[in-house]
Design a protein around this motif. Structure first.
Motif, short mmCIF file in Angstrom:
data_model
loop_
_atom_site.label_atom_id
_atom_site.label_comp_id
_atom_site.label_asym_id
_atom_site.label_seq_id
_atom_site.Cartn_x
_atom_site.Cartn_y
_atom_site.Cartn_z
N LYS A 89 134.38 2.68 153.87
CA LYS A 89 134.88 1.38 153.42
C LYS A 89 134.04 0.87 152.25
O LYS A 89 134.57 0.35 151.27
CB LYS A 89 134.83 0.38 154.58
CG LYS A 89 135.35 -0.98 154.25
CD LYS A 89 135.30 -1.89 155.47
CE LYS A 89 135.73 -3.30 155.11
NZ LYS A 89 135.59 -4.21 156.25
N LEU A 92 134.95 2.63 149.03
CA LEU A 92 136.18 2.07 148.47
C LEU A 92 135.90 0.75 147.75
O LEU A 92 136.45 0.51 146.67
CB LEU A 92 137.23 1.86 149.57
CG LEU A 92 137.88 3.12 150.12
CD1 LEU A 92 138.76 2.78 151.32
CD2 LEU A 92 138.67 3.85 149.05
N ASN A 93 135.02 -0.07 148.33
CA ASN A 93 134.63 -1.32 147.67
C ASN A 93 133.95 -1.03 146.33
O ASN A 93 134.18 -1.74 145.35
CB ASN A 93 133.69 -2.15 148.55
CG ASN A 93 134.42 -2.79 149.71
OD1 ASN A 93 135.62 -2.98 149.67
ND2 ASN A 93 133.68 -3.10 150.76
N GLN A 95 134.43 1.50 144.43
CA GLN A 95 135.42 2.00 143.48
C GLN A 95 136.19 0.86 142.83
O GLN A 95 136.68 0.99 141.72
CB GLN A 95 136.37 2.97 144.17
CG GLN A 95 135.70 4.28 144.51
CD GLN A 95 136.56 5.17 145.38
OE1 GLN A 95 137.31 4.71 146.22
NE2 GLN A 95 136.44 6.48 145.18
N LYS A 96 136.29 -0.27 143.53
CA LYS A 96 137.03 -1.42 143.01
C LYS A 96 136.14 -2.38 142.24
O LYS A 96 136.62 -3.12 141.39
CB LYS A 96 137.69 -2.17 144.17
CG LYS A 96 138.76 -1.39 144.88
CD LYS A 96 139.28 -2.17 146.07
CE LYS A 96 140.24 -1.32 146.88
NZ LYS A 96 140.60 -1.96 148.13
N ASN A 97 134.86 -2.42 142.56
CA ASN A 97 133.96 -3.42 142.01
C ASN A 97 132.72 -2.77 141.41
O ASN A 97 132.43 -1.62 141.66
CB ASN A 97 133.51 -4.38 143.12
CG ASN A 97 134.68 -5.01 143.83
OD1 ASN A 97 135.49 -5.68 143.23
ND2 ASN A 97 134.78 -4.76 145.13
N ASN A 98 131.95 -3.57 140.69
CA ASN A 98 130.64 -3.14 140.21
C ASN A 98 129.69 -3.11 141.40
O ASN A 98 129.90 -3.79 142.40
CB ASN A 98 130.10 -4.13 139.17
CG ASN A 98 131.01 -4.23 137.96
OD1 ASN A 98 131.79 -3.33 137.68
ND2 ASN A 98 130.91 -5.33 137.25
N LYS A 138 132.08 -1.08 135.49
CA LYS A 138 133.25 -0.44 134.90
C LYS A 138 133.21 -0.51 133.38
O LYS A 138 133.83 0.28 132.72
CB LYS A 138 134.51 -1.08 135.44
CG LYS A 138 134.60 -0.95 136.94
CD LYS A 138 135.98 -0.76 137.41
CE LYS A 138 135.97 -0.67 138.91
NZ LYS A 138 136.43 0.49 139.47
N SER A 144 134.02 6.68 135.76
CA SER A 144 134.65 6.44 137.06
C SER A 144 133.63 6.56 138.18
O SER A 144 132.78 7.44 138.16
CB SER A 144 135.77 7.46 137.28
OG SER A 144 136.23 7.39 138.60
N ASN A 146 134.25 7.71 140.84
CA ASN A 146 134.57 8.96 141.53
C ASN A 146 133.61 10.08 141.17
O ASN A 146 133.65 11.15 141.76
CB ASN A 146 136.02 9.37 141.26
CG ASN A 146 136.98 8.38 141.87
OD1 ASN A 146 136.73 7.82 142.93
ND2 ASN A 146 138.08 8.13 141.18
#
Length: 165
Positions: A89, A92-93, A95-98, A138, A144, A146
């Motif tokens: 989790k 995933l956070n 990947q969405k945020n700094n 970002k 990325s 990833n």
């Protein structure tokens, strides 16, 4: 954390490669550091064995398959599963945020609250440079998240658990 461990692994693998001379060698991503070092050793020595990376196989509860899991009680397996789900989790956070060093410290503090005996390490590693990543924005070149994995080693009683994803 385990002095000379990887040197010993490379020495033993090299002996097997000299004796067996396999065309292919299948290594799991669960032991990423070991996989990386063996690949570099094979390249350096120009050994004619192809390394085939295999993805980590997981139990239904998310815990990486390992013979070590036999040493765990059902409560320990539940703890390992909770740690995996929590970290998944958090990734995933990320990947969405700094993210930054403060956020990593919060994750480490939370991991220590699970029923573990000891935390050897939790690190975010850039898969291209193999260096610790302390922050990510970002805006920094559009790279990325990833390109990074979470790496963790911890103990449930006497059993050392390792994972990366």
């Amino acid at each position: 954390f385990r002095k000379n461990h990887f040197k010993g692994v490379v020495t033993v693998v090299n002996q097997f490669l000299d004796i067996i001379k396999p065309k292919n060698m299948y290594l799991g991503n669960k032991d990423f550091q070991q996989l990386y070092l063996i690949k570099k050793h094979i390249q350096k020595r120009k050994i004619k064995t192809n390394i085939i990376e295999c993805k980590t196989i997981r139990e239904k509860n998310g815990v990486a398959c390992s013979s070590r899991n036999r040493n765990l009680s059902s409560n320990d397996l539940l703890t390992a599963s909770k740690i995996y789900r929590y970290l998944k989790k958090q990734k995933l956070n990320f990947q969405k945020n700094n993210f930054n060093n403060h956020m990593i410290k919060k994750i480490i503090d939370r991991i220590k609250k699970f029923k573990i005996t000891k935390l050897d390490y939790f690190e975010i590693i850039n898969l291209h440079t193999l260096k610790k990543q302390k922050s990510f924005t970002k805006k920094s070149g559009g790279k990325s998240i990833n390109n990074f994995n979470f790496f963790i080693a911890y103990y449930l009683h006497d059993t050392r658990m390792i994972d990366n994803f």
